[in-house]
Motif scaffolding. Structure first.
Motif, short mmCIF file in Angstrom:
data_model
loop_
_atom_site.label_atom_id
_atom_site.label_comp_id
_atom_site.label_asym_id
_atom_site.label_seq_id
_atom_site.Cartn_x
_atom_site.Cartn_y
_atom_site.Cartn_z
N SER A 81 38.01 31.64 26.00
CA SER A 81 38.03 31.29 27.43
C SER A 81 38.70 32.42 28.22
O SER A 81 39.51 33.17 27.67
CB SER A 81 38.77 29.97 27.66
OG SER A 81 40.14 30.13 27.31
N THR A 82 38.33 32.54 29.48
CA THR A 82 38.90 33.62 30.29
C THR A 82 39.55 33.07 31.55
O THR A 82 39.22 31.98 32.01
CB THR A 82 37.83 34.65 30.70
OG1 THR A 82 36.88 34.01 31.55
CG2 THR A 82 37.14 35.27 29.49
N GLU A 83 40.46 33.85 32.06
CA GLU A 83 41.11 33.50 33.32
C GLU A 83 41.22 34.79 34.13
O GLU A 83 41.67 35.81 33.62
CB GLU A 83 42.50 32.93 33.04
CG GLU A 83 43.17 32.40 34.26
CD GLU A 83 44.41 31.58 33.91
OE1 GLU A 83 45.03 31.08 34.84
OE2 GLU A 83 44.73 31.47 32.71
N SER A 84 40.79 34.72 35.37
CA SER A 84 40.78 35.90 36.23
C SER A 84 41.74 35.67 37.39
O SER A 84 41.69 34.64 38.05
CB SER A 84 39.35 36.09 36.74
OG SER A 84 39.30 37.23 37.55
N ILE A 85 42.64 36.62 37.59
CA ILE A 85 43.65 36.46 38.64
C ILE A 85 43.56 37.63 39.61
O ILE A 85 43.59 38.79 39.20
CB ILE A 85 45.07 36.44 38.03
CG1 ILE A 85 45.19 35.30 37.02
CG2 ILE A 85 46.14 36.29 39.09
CD1 ILE A 85 46.41 35.41 36.17
N LYS A 86 43.47 37.30 40.89
CA LYS A 86 43.49 38.36 41.91
C LYS A 86 44.94 38.65 42.27
O LYS A 86 45.70 37.74 42.60
CB LYS A 86 42.72 37.92 43.15
CG LYS A 86 41.24 38.10 43.01
CD LYS A 86 40.51 37.79 44.29
CE LYS A 86 39.01 37.78 44.03
NZ LYS A 86 38.26 37.13 45.10
N LEU A 87 45.31 39.91 42.22
CA LEU A 87 46.68 40.29 42.57
C LEU A 87 46.65 41.03 43.91
O LEU A 87 45.92 42.00 44.07
CB LEU A 87 47.27 41.21 41.51
CG LEU A 87 47.33 40.68 40.08
CD1 LEU A 87 47.86 41.76 39.14
CD2 LEU A 87 48.22 39.44 40.01
N ALA A 88 47.44 40.55 44.86
CA ALA A 88 47.60 41.26 46.13
C ALA A 88 48.70 42.30 45.94
O ALA A 88 49.86 41.95 45.72
CB ALA A 88 47.96 40.28 47.23
N VAL A 89 48.33 43.57 45.96
CA VAL A 89 49.29 44.65 45.68
C VAL A 89 49.93 45.09 46.99
O VAL A 89 49.25 45.56 47.91
CB VAL A 89 48.58 45.84 45.00
CG1 VAL A 89 49.58 46.95 44.67
CG2 VAL A 89 47.86 45.39 43.74
N GLY A 90 51.23 44.90 47.08
CA GLY A 90 51.96 45.21 48.32
C GLY A 90 51.86 46.68 48.70
O GLY A 90 52.01 47.56 47.85
#
Ligand SMILES: [Zn+2]
Length: 271
Positions: A81-90
């Motif tokens: 299974s996969t999990e995708s996370i969007k990271l907001a880079v400061g």
């Protein structure tokens, strides 16, 4: 429903609970180091590039000075299974720093330096490209010397009046001979007394591609291959190479990505 099916259902339910919300520590900003621990056997990519994962699930990565505002971290768990996370880079703003009084040759190196610079740059690149399973970086970082912060990561540099590439270190000004300590434990991958621009230089490999580099050292008191603990004496402050006065320039990398040392000591256990 037989017993086998029941236990399988519980396992699936439980594993989903364990897999949710991966741990992310550190600073999701330009120049920031980020780390965590996930289930052993997980694979991770950051914007499509593999991020190494330790046997016990530890992982680490970082963002460059000019990192784009969004990154995508994908976890592929042992069950597929996969999990995708969007990271907001400061995004950060960086100052302009003027440095005058540098030895002119170190600002515009003469042609007769070219061959030696090639060798020195190659040694730095090789020292930083070593990949090990060591976890020294999980113990945090301390500043390598007492003194005044005199130059900062990311600043646009104007050297002897000429605009140059940004500065990637944290400069700590101190008297010649001030002790320099290992910011974190690790293996010494490079120890040289007199590089043309860096002066005395030490590169410590903290594992997983995380390294510390120290420049302008007057004396280098470690040898390549030696293991050091956090706080061990590795040399002394000098003014060798491209320096206008005595200081140590400390750099932190994740592989070839240059990170902000000030962020790792603020995050770590600097007293
Ligand atoms: Zn510097």
């Amino acid at each position: 429903m037989n017993r086998f099916k029941i236990s399988l259902l519980i396992l699936v339910f439980f594993s989903q609970a364990v897999y949710s919300a991966p741990e992310l520590n550190g600073n999701i900003v330009q120049g920031g180091l980020v780390w965590g621990q996930t289930m052993a056997g997980t694979r991770i990519t950051l914007d499509g590039q593999p991020v190494p994962v330790h046997d016990q699930g530890h992982y680490v990565f970082g963002f460059s000075r000019d990192a784009v505002p969004e990154s995508v971290l994908v976890f592929t768990y042992p069950d597929g299974s996969t999990e995708s996370i969007k990271l907001a880079v400061g995004k950060r703003s960086f100052d302009i720093e003027r440095v005058d009084g540098l030895p002119p040759k170190t600002v515009t190196p003469p042609p007769e330096w070219t061959a030696r610079r090639k060798i020195e740059n190659g040694r730095v690149r090789r020292a930083r490209s070593v990949q090990t399973n060591d976890l020294y970086w999980t113990k945090g970082f301390v500043r390598p010397a007492e003194g005044r912060f005199s130059g900062f990561y990311g600043s646009q540099r104007i050297l002897n009046g000429e605009p140059r590439s940004p500065h990637y270190g944290l400069d700590i000004a101190a008297d010649i001979g001030t002790p320099i300590m290992a910011p974190a434990g690790g293996v010494v991958r490079l120890a040289a007394p007199d590089f043309l621009l860096e002066g005395g230089i030490v590169i410590i490999d903290h594992g997983f591609g995380v390294t510390s580099t120290l420049f302008h050292m007057n004396s280098v008191d470690v040898t390549e291959g030696e293991t050091v603990a956090q706080g061990d004496l590795i040399g002394t402050v000098g003014a060798k190479g491209r320096a206008s006065g005595p200081h140590v320039d400390w750099r932190v990398n994740w592989k070839s990505v240059r990170l902000d040392p000030l962020l790792v000591i603020e995050e770590g256990n600097d007293p």
